[in-house]
Scaffold this motif. Structure first.
Motif, PDB file in Angstrom:
ATOM      1  N   PHE A 171      36.327  52.954  39.521  1.00 26.19           N
ATOM      2  CA  PHE A 171      36.150  52.353  38.336  1.00 26.19           C
ATOM      3  C   PHE A 171      36.274  51.074  38.353  1.00 26.19           C
ATOM      4  O   PHE A 171      35.511  50.317  37.789  1.00 26.19           O
ATOM      5  CB  PHE A 171      36.997  52.987  37.179  1.00 26.19           C
ATOM      6  CG  PHE A 171      36.754  52.368  35.936  1.00 26.19           C
ATOM      7  CD1 PHE A 171      35.692  52.819  35.232  1.00 26.19           C
ATOM      8  CD2 PHE A 171      37.676  51.471  35.473  1.00 26.19           C
ATOM      9  CE1 PHE A 171      35.744  52.258  33.615  1.00 26.19           C
ATOM     10  CE2 PHE A 171      37.476  50.877  34.314  1.00 26.19           C
ATOM     11  CZ  PHE A 171      36.210  51.064  33.257  1.00 26.19           C
ATOM     12  N   GLY A 172      37.205  50.608  38.774  1.00 22.36           N
ATOM     13  CA  GLY A 172      37.347  48.944  39.126  1.00 22.36           C
ATOM     14  C   GLY A 172      36.185  48.318  39.889  1.00 22.36           C
ATOM     15  O   GLY A 172      35.868  47.242  39.104  1.00 22.36           O
ATOM     16  N   GLU A 173      35.780  48.861  40.746  1.00 15.23           N
ATOM     17  CA  GLU A 173      34.573  48.295  41.296  1.00 15.23           C
ATOM     18  C   GLU A 173      33.288  48.303  40.279  1.00 15.23           C
ATOM     19  O   GLU A 173      32.757  47.286  40.286  1.00 15.23           O
ATOM     20  CB  GLU A 173      34.254  49.007  42.759  1.00 15.23           C
ATOM     21  CG  GLU A 173      32.984  48.516  43.355  1.00 15.23           C
ATOM     22  CD  GLU A 173      32.839  49.424  44.652  1.00 15.23           C
ATOM     23  OE1 GLU A 173      31.472  49.555  44.975  1.00 15.23           O
ATOM     24  OE2 GLU A 173      33.755  50.112  45.115  1.00 15.23           O
ATOM     25  N   LEU A 174      33.124  49.312  39.673  1.00 17.46           N
ATOM     26  CA  LEU A 174      32.001  49.367  38.683  1.00 17.46           C
ATOM     27  C   LEU A 174      32.261  48.422  37.578  1.00 17.46           C
ATOM     28  O   LEU A 174      31.263  47.696  37.161  1.00 17.46           O
ATOM     29  CB  LEU A 174      32.122  50.821  38.189  1.00 17.46           C
ATOM     30  CG  LEU A 174      31.425  52.049  38.896  1.00 17.46           C
ATOM     31  CD1 LEU A 174      31.613  53.458  38.621  1.00 17.46           C
ATOM     32  CD2 LEU A 174      30.050  51.800  39.430  1.00 17.46           C
ATOM     33  N   ALA A 175      33.314  48.265  37.146  1.00 16.31           N
ATOM     34  CA  ALA A 175      33.781  47.512  36.128  1.00 16.31           C
ATOM     35  C   ALA A 175      33.650  45.965  36.487  1.00 16.31           C
ATOM     36  O   ALA A 175      33.208  45.107  35.510  1.00 16.31           O
ATOM     37  CB  ALA A 175      35.275  47.694  35.548  1.00 16.31           C
ATOM     38  N   ARG A 176      34.018  45.577  37.675  1.00 16.19           N
ATOM     39  CA  ARG A 176      33.771  44.216  38.149  1.00 16.19           C
ATOM     40  C   ARG A 176      32.467  43.671  38.200  1.00 16.19           C
ATOM     41  O   ARG A 176      32.097  42.988  37.806  1.00 16.19           O
ATOM     42  CB  ARG A 176      34.533  43.814  39.341  1.00 16.19           C
ATOM     43  CG  ARG A 176      36.044  43.792  39.179  1.00 16.19           C
ATOM     44  CD  ARG A 176      36.622  43.185  40.476  1.00 16.19           C
ATOM     45  NE  ARG A 176      38.104  42.744  40.054  1.00 16.19           N
ATOM     46  CZ  ARG A 176      38.496  41.664  39.845  1.00 16.19           C
ATOM     47  NH1 ARG A 176      37.675  40.612  39.787  1.00 16.19           N
ATOM     48  NH2 ARG A 176      39.746  41.439  39.631  1.00 16.19           N
ATOM     49  N   ARG A 177      31.708  44.792  38.579  1.00 16.82           N
ATOM     50  CA  ARG A 177      30.208  44.515  38.794  1.00 16.82           C
ATOM     51  C   ARG A 177      29.574  44.520  37.404  1.00 16.82           C
ATOM     52  O   ARG A 177      28.857  43.653  37.038  1.00 16.82           O
ATOM     53  CB  ARG A 177      29.446  45.923  39.698  1.00 16.82           C
ATOM     54  CG  ARG A 177      27.872  45.569  39.958  1.00 16.82           C
ATOM     55  CD  ARG A 177      27.507  46.592  40.740  1.00 16.82           C
ATOM     56  NE  ARG A 177      28.470  47.288  41.747  1.00 16.82           N
ATOM     57  CZ  ARG A 177      28.730  48.437  42.177  1.00 16.82           C
ATOM     58  NH1 ARG A 177      28.178  49.481  41.327  1.00 16.82           N
ATOM     59  NH2 ARG A 177      29.601  48.817  42.912  1.00 16.82           N
ATOM     60  N   ALA A 178      29.851  45.431  36.537  1.00 10.62           N
ATOM     61  CA  ALA A 178      29.430  45.396  35.023  1.00 10.62           C
ATOM     62  C   ALA A 178      29.876  44.147  34.458  1.00 10.62           C
ATOM     63  O   ALA A 178      28.899  43.598  33.640  1.00 10.62           O
ATOM     64  CB  ALA A 178      29.882  46.401  34.139  1.00 10.62           C
ATOM     65  N   LEU A 179      31.116  43.573  34.640  1.00  5.16           N
ATOM     66  CA  LEU A 179      31.390  42.393  34.069  1.00  5.16           C
ATOM     67  C   LEU A 179      30.464  41.145  34.498  1.00  5.16           C
ATOM     68  O   LEU A 179      30.070  40.326  33.696  1.00  5.16           O
ATOM     69  CB  LEU A 179      33.110  42.119  34.249  1.00  5.16           C
ATOM     70  CG  LEU A 179      33.435  40.915  33.406  1.00  5.16           C
ATOM     71  CD1 LEU A 179      33.492  41.134  32.017  1.00  5.16           C
ATOM     72  CD2 LEU A 179      35.046  40.816  33.943  1.00  5.16           C
TER      73      LEU A 179
END
Length: 189
Positions: A171-179
């Motif tokens: 999730f952290g990786e996906l969230a940073r990418r989405a941000l």
């Protein structure tokens, strides 16, 4: 039955999800949820104020957001502080072993207007918590609001991607990418 039961809130959430899937949200009672979890009705109400809240984790996410923003490095800008909070959420709440539960939970929420409304209100509450936490770091009001709104949108995008069983990213990786994607999209407007 023992007075103290380990993992009671998690057991209640799993039991509720199973029952909501089997017989629908409206046809499920708190007593049925407690019985399925091997607990009592009073134990249910020690963990959750109502059956809607069992799928929303109480105030866990709000606490993680506030703590994550507060714990961001001193020199972090507003979006970096939000990203730090999203990393914390990924490590603490959106772990790989909870991915299937997240997808099933979302299907139950999507099928019920009352739960969709509750999720929307929870989202607004989390955005407000981000704004407040950023302002406590000294971020001016409007900047805090924009960063929180972008963070909330990134959270939604990341959560949608994270629930997809074909996706193996954390999730952290996906969230940073989405941000990063949300920030780029807002710059091109």
């Amino acid at each position: 039955m023992a007075r103290w039961q380990p993992n009671a809130s998690q057991r209640l959430a799993v039991a509720a999800l199973e029952l909501f899937e089997e017989q629908g949200y409206d046809n499920t009672t708190v007593i049925e949820i407690a019985e399925r979890a091997g607990l009592t009705k009073s134990t249910f109400f020690r963990h959750f104020p109502d059956k809607r809240e069992v799928l929303f984790g109480g105030g866990t996410m709000t606490g993680l957001v506030i703590d994550g923003i507060a714990a961001a490095p001193a020199g972090a800008g507003p979006l970096e502080a939000v990203a730090h909070a999203l990393d914390v959420i990924g490590r603490e709440a959106f772990t790989l072993d909870r991915r299937e539960f997240g997808a099933r939970r979302q299907a139950v929420i999507a099928a019920n207007p009352e739960l969709r409304e509750r999720e929307a209100l929870k989202g607004l509450g989390l955005t407000t918590a981000m704004i407040d936490a950023l302002e406590r770091r000294g971020v001016p009001g409007l900047t805090a609001r924009v960063a929180a709104e972008l963070g909330a949108l990134a959270w939604e995008v990341a959560y949608e991607r994270w629930r997809d069983p074909a996706n193996s990213d954390d999730f952290g990786e996906l969230a940073r990418r989405a941000l990063t994607e949300v920030q780029a999209a807002s710059a091109s407007c």
